[in-house]
Design an enzyme around this catalytic site. Structure first.
Site, mmCIF file in Angstrom:
data_model
loop_
_atom_site.group_PDB
_atom_site.id
_atom_site.type_symbol
_atom_site.label_atom_id
_atom_site.label_comp_id
_atom_site.label_asym_id
_atom_site.label_seq_id
_atom_site.Cartn_x
_atom_site.Cartn_y
_atom_site.Cartn_z
ATOM 1 C CG ASP A 40 -1.944 -1.061 1.205
ATOM 2 O OD1 ASP A 40 -1.910 -1.862 0.244
ATOM 3 O OD2 ASP A 40 -2.763 -1.130 2.136
ATOM 4 C CE1 TYR A 43 -2.871 2.438 -6.767
ATOM 5 C CE2 TYR A 43 -3.505 3.914 -4.988
ATOM 6 C CZ TYR A 43 -3.716 3.402 -6.262
ATOM 7 O OH TYR A 43 -4.767 3.849 -7.015
ATOM 8 C CG ASP A 44 -0.654 5.178 0.179
ATOM 9 O OD1 ASP A 44 -1.611 4.950 -0.584
ATOM 10 O OD2 ASP A 44 -0.625 4.844 1.379
ATOM 11 C CB ILE A 90 -35.807 -7.871 -13.666
ATOM 12 C CG1 ILE A 90 -34.687 -7.340 -12.782
ATOM 13 C CG2 ILE A 90 -35.278 -8.282 -15.014
ATOM 14 C CD1 ILE A 90 -33.561 -8.316 -12.640
ATOM 15 C CE LYS A 128 -33.719 -8.031 -7.784
ATOM 16 N NZ LYS A 128 -33.422 -6.875 -6.958
ATOM 17 N NE ARG A 149 -34.485 0.980 -12.848
ATOM 18 C CZ ARG A 149 -35.728 1.104 -12.406
ATOM 19 N NH1 ARG A 149 -35.947 1.725 -11.273
ATOM 20 N NH2 ARG A 149 -36.732 0.609 -13.083
ATOM 21 C CE LYS A 312 -29.445 -10.088 -15.792
ATOM 22 N NZ LYS A 312 -28.257 -9.263 -15.616
ATOM 23 C CB CYS A 448 -30.896 -14.479 40.179
ATOM 24 S SG CYS A 448 -31.780 -15.249 41.540
ATOM 25 C CB CYS A 454 -33.928 -18.670 41.781
ATOM 26 S SG CYS A 454 -34.533 -17.922 40.265
#
Ligand code: IVH
Length: 695
Positions: A40, A43-44, A90, A128, A149, A312, A448, A454
């Site tokens: 990285d 790249y920088d 669709i 999807k 869209r 499709k 408790c 209990c």
């Protein structure tokens, strides 16, 4: 691009072009292929060099420069864009069952005039994605516009924001059509979404005004795309998948670039767009059904949300033949999955009591169908968690149920809160027995203090005692225990052994036969072992392994009950917390009473002599067992090794001393070889047990 010492120094324009090409290449490796070639920091460095060059020579700046990804410009509003080719939606197959795929295939076949004897139609099955549709326009291979869209005819120009998405290529290879619109989905990965919300929460906590957390990745993505300040959009980590085309004007002759949807997707991938790897060509409806099923199984482990799959027709000429009905293509359909998140309201927050007295706040919800089941409860874990999410009675909340995971409240929809209900706080007393509830230093849970007084703890304690790994009382499950305790028939563990046939058979849903079976199971449980009995008592922090260690060390129950904390600490693997917990348990009269009565009811085991510091030839050694041994069962081998002081681990690491391998040993054996861990057989292990080392 190795520097050539003898070449003339490049001009700024040449260097800028060179840097842009390098940065494009590395951005594709990083964002699309997920396989960077350079660190990285490198790249920088290249990126900053280009930035500096462009600020010294503003005329060198191009719209496809990677420096344009960081955003910055703030708009008053978005310009509108008329789509050259409308962006359609669709049809959704509402039937979430397999039959949804069959119905689509049947419609396509009918429209194409195919009979039952004609071969299956080829489809492409895609995911999807749950994000928002975007159209990317490239002219001469350079991204010039990105539009939402909108209503399908007219969308908004969000180019500045889309440029900040690392996965969207700013420039394409030279063989692309002169005008190319690529359509796909902008979305946010789940991990990016969680991190974003974490940052938002920190900002809110620090008092920032106007900040909010996002309800789900889709909303966060939509918000980022419609940000007027592209500098903010750049901080919202978005991703992209391509799935189709808009306008295409080919400057490269008339040869079609592709004849199928699959060919098109593969071409998009070649051009540098991310295309989901799950995409499949399917022959006929059967393969669509299995795609739907397979993806349904993988759905929760995908790094992003999908709400279904899309089918499709693969052949583009058949697509043209099928055409459209109103605004939807006849050649495509979305086949959904049941939603995993739903909105509902919190009707109450109850507090449930577990075996060790742990109090758990549980949101009682208006019933809601989510992830395929009706959910009415969702755990809030503990007070801290309930407060962190700030769930209050009356709130509208998002409930999530994914796979078989227990349902949880994801978050509160804060704008839907009505009035000002009080924040949740843990009751100061147990809601079941009224004993004081306390939270110990450094613990998240309230407990408790009522112990076996209990009834909620009592029920859990009985179930714990009856479980297979303890006294193994078959047929004594939650429903029955609930009835027995609520009817007051069983108050303490010894009451179980006082049950009679008539009392049992009179219980609801209990015939004489099952009553008889239960009595027999109870009778059989009387003959047990000391470790099982100790474990069954449910002393906090005493699991099966500790129970075994205690039994081995002291030999008999009375010696354990009388042991001081210091004496308990002599048991291998028993530390101060466990020792104190054991001591506290036996210091309570009612617990000693229970033990006495159980013995009086005939619960018995064989006792032994205390281990005279039993020889521990394998103390400090770690073993891993794999495969089937010739004489010992795996469990027996484990017990023998532990008795000799060894630790038996579940997986091989560098800390493993020996792997004992039997027949059909699997990956653990490979791992041992890889790490150079000693591999021995059962016979050698037996030798180690008696001698402690090879002789
Ligand atoms: S194709 C003419 N493929 O679902 C067909 N859409 O109404 C155009 N979506 O607006 C859409 N994944 O936002 C297509 N693999 C996929 C998709 C997909 C998600 C979205 C898209 C579209 C909506 C369908």
């Amino acid at each position: 691009m190795t520097p050539d010492l003898f070449a003339a120094a490049p001009t700024p324009a040449e260097r800028a072009a060179e840097l842009r090409a390098e940065l494009h290449h590395h951005a594709h490796r990083y964002y699309v292929l997920d396989d960077p070639e350079i660190p990285d920091a490198e790249y920088d460095r290249l990126f900053r060099e280009l930035q500096a060059l462009e600020s010294q020579h503003p005329e060198l700046l191009t719209p496809d420069s990677p420096t344009q990804r960081v955003g910055g410009a703030v708009l008053d509003g978005f310009a509108t864009v008329r789509h050259a080719v409308p962006m359609l939606s669709i049809r959704t197959e509402t039937d979430t069952e397999a039959t949804g795929a069959e119905a689509f295939d049947a419609r396509v076949r009918r429209e194409l005039g195919l009979s039952d004897t004609d071969p299956p139609v080829d489809y492409v099955a895609e995911l999807k994605f749950d994000g928002l549709a975007i159209s990317l326009r490239y002219e001469a291979g350079v991204l010039v516009q990105a539009a939402t869209r909108g209503d399908g005819e007219v969308g908004e120009d969000v180019t500045q924001n889309i440029r900040t998405i690392g996965q969207v290529p700013l420039r394409l290879p030279t063989d692309v059509p002169a005008i190319l619109e690529v359509r796909g989905e902008v979305y946010m990965r789940r991990d990016d979404f969680d991190a974003l919300n974490e940052r938002q929460r920190a900002k809110i906590a620090a008092g920032a005004k106007g900040e909010k957390t996002f309800v789900n990745p889709r909303n966060a993505a939509a918000g980022a795309v419609r940000q007027l300040d592209s500098g903010i959009a750049a901080q919202r980590p978005l991703s992209f998948f391509a799935y189709g085309l808009g306008e295409v004007l080919n400057g490269h002759g008339s040869e079609p670039l592709f004849t199928t949807q699959h060919g098109l997707l593969m071409r998009l991938r070649d051009w540098g767009f991310p295309v989901a790897e799950q995409t499949r060509v399917c022959h006929g409806s059967e393969q669509l059904i299995s795609f739907h099923r397979d993806i349904g199984i993988q759905r929760d482990s995908l790094p992003y949300d999908i709400d279904g799959v899309v089918y499709k027709v693969n052949d583009l000429s058949l697509q043209r033949q099928l055409g459209f009905v109103t605004r939807e293509p006849r050649w495509a359909v979305a086949h959904k999955y049941p939603a995993q998140e739903q909105l509902t309201t919190v009707q109450a927050i109850d507090v449930q009591v577990g075996r060790t007295g742990k109090l758990t706040p549980v949101a009682k919800l208006a019933p809601v169908f989510v992830g395929g089941v009706t959910v009415t409860n969702a755990t809030l874990h503990n007070e801290l968690e309930a407060r962190r999410k700030d769930v209050r009675v009356g709130d509208t909340v998002i409930v999530r149920r994914a796979g078989d995971v227990i349902p949880e409240v994801v978050s509160v929809v804060s704008d839907k809160r009505v009035g000002d209900p009080p924040p949740f706080s843990m009751p100061t007393h147990c809601p079941i027995c009224g004993s004081e509830a306390v939270r110990e230093e450094g613990e998240a849970d309230h407990r408790c203090t009522g112990g076996l007084f209990c009834s909620a703890q009592r029920k859990q304690a009985i179930l714990h005692y009856a479980q297979r790994r303890a006294l193994d009382i078959e047929g004594l499950g939650d429903k029955l225990v609930e009835q027995l305790v609520d009817a007051g028939v069983v108050r303490t563990l010894p009451d179980l052994y006082r049950l009679g046939l008539t009392a049992l058979a009179s219980l609801e849903r209990m015939g004489e036969k099952s009553a008889g079976n239960l009595l027999q199971a109870l009778d059989q449980s009387r003959h047990t072992t000391l470790p099982r009995f100790l474990f069954g008592l449910g002393i906090r922090h005493v699991g099966e392994a500790t129970a075994r260690d205690l039994a081995r060390h002291f030999g008999g129950l009375d010696r354990i009950m009388a042991a001081s904390v210091d004496e308990l600490l002599e048991v291998p693997d028993v530390g101060p917390v466990v020792a104190r917990s054991i001591r506290t348990f036996f210091d309570q009269d009612h617990n000693r009473e229970v033990v006495e009565q159980l013995r009086a009811c005939g619960v018995s085991w064989e006792e032994g002599a205390p281990a005279e510091r039993a020889p521990q030839p394998l103390a400090g050694k770690t073993f891993v067992l794999t495969g089937t041994f010739p004489t010992l069962r795996r469990e027996q081998a484990k017990e023998l090794l532990e008795a000799a002081g060894a630790k038996v681990a579940g997986s091989v690491s560098k800390k493993t001393d020996y792997v004992v391998a039997g027949e059909d040993a699997g990956s653990k054996l490979d791992k041992a070889r890889e790490l150079g861990v000693a591999v021995i057989d059962e016979a050698t292990m037996q030798r180690l047990l008696t001698e402690g080392s090879f002789t």
